[in-house]
Design an enzyme around this catalytic site. Structure first.
Site, PDB file in Angstrom:
ATOM      1  CG  HIS A   1     -12.505  50.637  25.304  1.00 12.34           C
ATOM      2  ND1 HIS A   1     -11.223  51.429  25.486  1.00 12.34           N
ATOM      3  CD2 HIS A   1     -12.553  49.487  26.506  1.00 12.34           C
ATOM      4  CE1 HIS A   1     -10.731  50.882  26.558  1.00 12.34           C
ATOM      5  NE2 HIS A   1     -11.182  49.877  27.019  1.00 12.34           N
TER       6      HIS A   1
ATOM      7  CD1 TRP B   1      -1.587  41.467  22.265  1.00 14.19           C
ATOM      8  CD2 TRP B   1      -3.599  40.485  22.355  1.00 14.19           C
ATOM      9  NE1 TRP B   1      -1.718  41.491  20.922  1.00 14.19           N
ATOM     10  CE2 TRP B   1      -3.051  40.849  21.159  1.00 14.19           C
ATOM     11  CE3 TRP B   1      -4.612  40.036  22.500  1.00 14.19           C
ATOM     12  CZ2 TRP B   1      -4.006  40.608  19.864  1.00 14.19           C
ATOM     13  CZ3 TRP B   1      -5.507  39.836  21.456  1.00 14.19           C
ATOM     14  CH2 TRP B   1      -5.148  40.052  20.111  1.00 14.19           C
TER      15      TRP B   1
ATOM     16  CG  ASP C   1      -4.397  57.796  26.686  1.00 15.26           C
ATOM     17  OD1 ASP C   1      -4.735  58.653  26.212  1.00 15.26           O
ATOM     18  OD2 ASP C   1      -3.220  58.043  27.485  1.00 15.26           O
TER      19      ASP C   1
ATOM     20  CG  LEU D   1      -7.232  61.557   7.016  1.00 20.48           C
ATOM     21  CD1 LEU D   1      -6.184  62.562   7.391  1.00 20.48           C
ATOM     22  CD2 LEU D   1      -8.331  61.243   8.082  1.00 20.48           C
TER      23      LEU D   1
ATOM     24  CB  SER E   1       0.162  48.798  22.681  1.00 27.44           C
ATOM     25  OG  SER E   1      -0.063  48.195  23.631  1.00 27.44           O
TER      26      SER E   1
ATOM     27  CG  ASN F   1     -10.843  55.038  25.530  1.00 25.46           C
ATOM     28  OD1 ASN F   1     -10.939  56.307  24.946  1.00 25.46           O
ATOM     29  ND2 ASN F   1     -10.708  54.021  24.498  1.00 25.46           N
ATOM     30  N   GLY F   2     -11.179  54.689  29.823  1.00 30.04           N
ATOM     31  CA  GLY F   2     -11.494  54.068  30.887  1.00 30.04           C
ATOM     32  C   GLY F   2     -11.503  55.285  31.998  1.00 30.04           C
TER      33      GLY F   2
HETATM   34  C1  FPP Z   1      -6.896  53.047  26.195  1.00 33.44           C
HETATM   35  O1  FPP Z   1      -7.616  53.412  26.975  1.00 33.44           O
HETATM   36  C2  FPP Z   1      -7.333  52.396  25.095  1.00 33.44           C
HETATM   37  C3  FPP Z   1      -7.372  51.117  24.737  1.00 33.44           C
HETATM   38  C4  FPP Z   1      -6.533  49.834  25.336  1.00 33.44           C
HETATM   39  C5  FPP Z   1      -8.250  50.796  23.375  1.00 33.44           C
HETATM   40  C6  FPP Z   1      -8.534  51.664  22.218  1.00 33.44           C
HETATM   41  C7  FPP Z   1      -9.022  51.144  21.096  1.00 33.44           C
HETATM   42  C8  FPP Z   1     -10.433  51.327  20.766  1.00 33.44           C
HETATM   43  C9  FPP Z   1     -11.418  52.187  21.530  1.00 33.44           C
HETATM   44  C10 FPP Z   1     -10.983  50.610  19.417  1.00 33.44           C
HETATM   45  C11 FPP Z   1     -10.371  51.289  18.179  1.00 33.44           C
HETATM   46  C12 FPP Z   1     -11.029  51.003  17.151  1.00 33.44           C
HETATM   47  C13 FPP Z   1     -10.779  51.055  15.776  1.00 33.44           C
HETATM   48  C14 FPP Z   1     -11.705  50.833  14.749  1.00 33.44           C
HETATM   49  C15 FPP Z   1      -9.556  51.783  15.389  1.00 33.44           C
HETATM   50  P1  FPP Z   1      -7.564  53.006  28.684  1.00 33.44           P
HETATM   51  O2  FPP Z   1      -8.451  52.044  28.870  1.00 33.44           O
HETATM   52  O3  FPP Z   1      -6.173  52.780  29.116  1.00 33.44           O
HETATM   53  O4  FPP Z   1      -8.033  54.410  29.401  1.00 33.44           O
HETATM   54  P2  FPP Z   1      -7.468  55.043  30.634  1.00 33.44           P
HETATM   55  O5  FPP Z   1      -6.144  55.601  30.129  1.00 33.44           O
HETATM   56  O6  FPP Z   1      -8.298  56.098  31.003  1.00 33.44           O
HETATM   57  O7  FPP Z   1      -7.366  54.013  31.638  1.00 33.44           O
END
Ligand code: FPP
Length: 203
Positions: free
Chosen positions: A34, A66, A17, A128, A62, A19-20
């Site tokens: 992401h 979706w 998490d 790994l 998760s 990423n946003g």
């Molecule tokens: C949550 O961050 C992240 C996700 C819902 C998706 C993460 C998955 C990927 C980046 C792809 C993984 C790829 C492979 C090949 C394993 P968020 O948007 O909730 O961020 P936030 O917590 O800052 O809001």
């Protein structure tokens, strides 16, 4: 530094998490966050290998995810496909065994094929084990466990499952069977350390 703090865990889990938040801080679209998350994962895999960590579990997508906007979900699916084609050969060369834990029925055929290819082409690697929890949910896991336990019971002609039948049939726990998760990391910089006592020490 105590001896315990120097010890290398055998199994680390990461919740992908933040990423946003990463992107927002830089005035970038969420998708960039992401994308950075995937690149960070590749660096983490290398770091685990360098430290002889045996298992890495990442909670990538998760079943709840979706519910995100459809363009974000399709962007994520495209990103995963791109990541497999970009990094699979490198992961294989690094000795990484990839295992996918989650319900594959709901993902596209293209992605299912990519997961199958990732698993089969890396199945003999032992440096790994990377467990990717994708379209994973606790309910789904329990249903799988119950189904597998019932199948075992049917085969054994037994009536009551013993504890080990139930535990060994939980898919994610099966991935952990040789070593239970010792650390869970979230990108919010919190480290939860699970100790053998089953207690959790937040650090
Ligand atoms: C949550 O961050 C992240 C996700 C819902 C998706 C993460 C998955 C990927 C980046 C792809 C993984 C790829 C492979 C090949 C394993 P968020 O948007 O909730 O961020 P936030 O917590 O800052 O809001």
């Amino acid at each position: 530094m105590t001896d315990q703090s120097k010890a290398v865990p055998r199994h680390v889990a990461i919740v992908m998490d933040g990423n946003g938040r990463w992107a927002k801080k830089r005035f970038l679209p969420r998708f960039f966050g992401h994308k950075q998350g995937v690149d960070a994962l590749v660096r983490i895999v290398q770091a685990c290998i360098d430290r002889n960590i045996e298992h890495l579990t990442v909670f990538a997508f998760s079943s709840e995810n979706w519910k995100r906007p459809s363009d974000e979900v399709s962007g994520l699916m495209g990103l995963v496909l791109a990541a497999v084609s970009r990094y699979l050969a490198r992961m294989g060369a690094m000795g990484v065994r990839i295992r996918i834990v989650g319900d594959r029925d709901a993902v596209s055929e293209k992605l299912r094929n990519a997961w199958n290819e990732a698993e089969s082409s890396t199945q003999h690697n032992r440096k790994l084990t990377l467990n990717v929890a994708f379209n994973y949910g606790g309910r789904w896991d329990i249903v799988q466990a119950a189904r597998a336990a019932l199948a075992e019971l049917k085969q054994a002609g037994a009536l009551i499952p013993n504890q080990s039948v139930l535990i060994n049939t939980l898919p994610l726990l099966e991935a952990q069977a040789s070593s239970e998760i010792e650390n869970i990391v979230t990108t919010a910089d919190r480290l939860f350390q699970f100790q053998n006592t089953g207690e959790r020490a937040d650090q």
